[in-house]
Design a protein around this motif. Structure first.
Motif, PDB file in Angstrom:
ATOM      1  N   HIS A  10       0.829  -1.194   0.000  1.00  0.00           N
ATOM      2  CA  HIS A  10       0.000   0.000   0.000  1.00  0.00           C
ATOM      3  C   HIS A  10       0.868   1.249   0.000  1.00  0.00           C
ATOM      4  N   CYS A  11       0.264   2.365  -0.358  1.00  0.00           N
ATOM      5  CA  CYS A  11       0.875   3.670  -0.113  1.00  0.00           C
ATOM      6  C   CYS A  11      -0.016   4.401   0.883  1.00  0.00           C
ATOM      7  N   PRO A  15       1.390  13.364   0.257  1.00  0.00           N
ATOM      8  CA  PRO A  15       2.125  14.061  -0.801  1.00  0.00           C
ATOM      9  C   PRO A  15       3.616  13.730  -0.832  1.00  0.00           C
ATOM     10  N   GLU A  16       4.161  13.727  -2.010  1.00  0.00           N
ATOM     11  CA  GLU A  16       5.575  13.438  -2.233  1.00  0.00           C
ATOM     12  C   GLU A  16       6.460  14.322  -1.357  1.00  0.00           C
ATOM     13  N   GLY A  17       7.361  13.678  -0.622  1.00  0.00           N
ATOM     14  CA  GLY A  17       8.324  14.408   0.197  1.00  0.00           C
ATOM     15  C   GLY A  17       7.835  14.842   1.560  1.00  0.00           C
ATOM     16  N   LYS A  85       1.254   8.830  -7.702  1.00  0.00           N
ATOM     17  CA  LYS A  85       2.629   8.803  -8.195  1.00  0.00           C
ATOM     18  C   LYS A  85       3.466   7.881  -7.330  1.00  0.00           C
ATOM     19  N   ASP A  86       4.355   7.141  -7.975  1.00  0.00           N
ATOM     20  CA  ASP A  86       5.304   6.316  -7.239  1.00  0.00           C
ATOM     21  C   ASP A  86       6.372   7.256  -6.683  1.00  0.00           C
ATOM     22  N   SER A 127       0.283   2.967  -6.249  1.00  0.00           N
ATOM     23  CA  SER A 127       0.787   3.915  -7.256  1.00  0.00           C
ATOM     24  C   SER A 127       1.939   3.361  -8.082  1.00  0.00           C
ATOM     25  N   PHE A 128       2.080   2.049  -8.102  1.00  0.00           N
ATOM     26  CA  PHE A 128       2.989   1.363  -9.023  1.00  0.00           C
ATOM     27  C   PHE A 128       2.506  -0.072  -9.135  1.00  0.00           C
TER      28      PHE A 128
END
Length: 206
Positions: A10-11, A15-17, A85-86, A127-128
């Motif tokens: 899972h993710c 948000p990224e970062g 997004k990955d 996300s991948f």
């Protein structure tokens, strides 16, 4: 919870970062589901945090949590918090690889899936896409760049060190023969036999 049959990636859909801790993930899930959802959470720095024991049932795949280990990585959405997004950092990728391999050794035959591969799940999570990987006695590691590696699918084979060349890549198709999977290689230039027997197939989400 036992026996363990599945491992689902899972993710966190953060948000990224953005730095989010495993304690925050657990708190959010307890508020929403009344319990901890995942067995492991991987933070941005690659640190792996066990939040449930293997014999404890999580809450990460609807009605399919029995015998199902859940691993969640922080991230999974772009910086706008709108597009899947990955976003895995190199450290997260390495940690996820370690956990997947550990569980494959601990529970032989365990099936590794992304959350989005479960029937009825209309989400991009994680996300991948996971990859099908084959281990062969002859050709080493084969990366099946398809979601299921079924008969006749074109695949590419990374057959390791051959005549001084590392990561030599050959392509071919997957077939069944004598009750086993076999990959028939194309254009091997005589470096090896034109086929490789596959000992086992499994999914890798690393």
């Amino acid at each position: 919870m036992l026996p363990i049959k599945y491992l689902t990636i899972h993710c966190a859909a953060t948000p990224e970062g953005r730095h989010v801790t495993h304690e925050q993930i657990t708190a959010w899930d307890k508020a929403k589901f009344g319990q901890t959802s995942y067995h492991w959470v991987i933070e941005l720095d690659g640190s792996m945090h066990q939040t449930l024991k293997d014999n404890q049932k999580g809450a990460h795949v609807g009605k399919r949590n029995t015998g199902n280990i859940g691993i969640c990585y922080i991230g999974g959405v772009d910086k706008t918090n709108k597009v899947p997004k990955d976003t895995r950092t190199p450290a997260q990728i390495a940690s996820l690889r370690t956990l997947v391999r550990t569980y494959q050794e601990r529970y032989p035959g365990i099936e590794v899936k992304g959350h989005n591969e479960w029937p009825g799940v209309a989400k991009a999570c994680p996300s991948f896409f996971c990859r099908m990987v084959a281990v062969t006695g002859d050709a080493g590691m084969i990366d099946l760049n398809t979601p299921d590696g079924r008969k006749g699918r074109r695949i590419c084979c990374h057959i390791g060190r051959v005549r001084g060349n590392d990561n030599l890549c050959r392509c071919g198709r997957l077939y069944r023969a004598q009750g086993r999977w076999i990959v028939v290689l194309a254009g091997n230039g005589g470096a090896r036999s034109n086929h490789a027997w596959i000992d086992r197939l499994y999914r890798s989400c690393s």
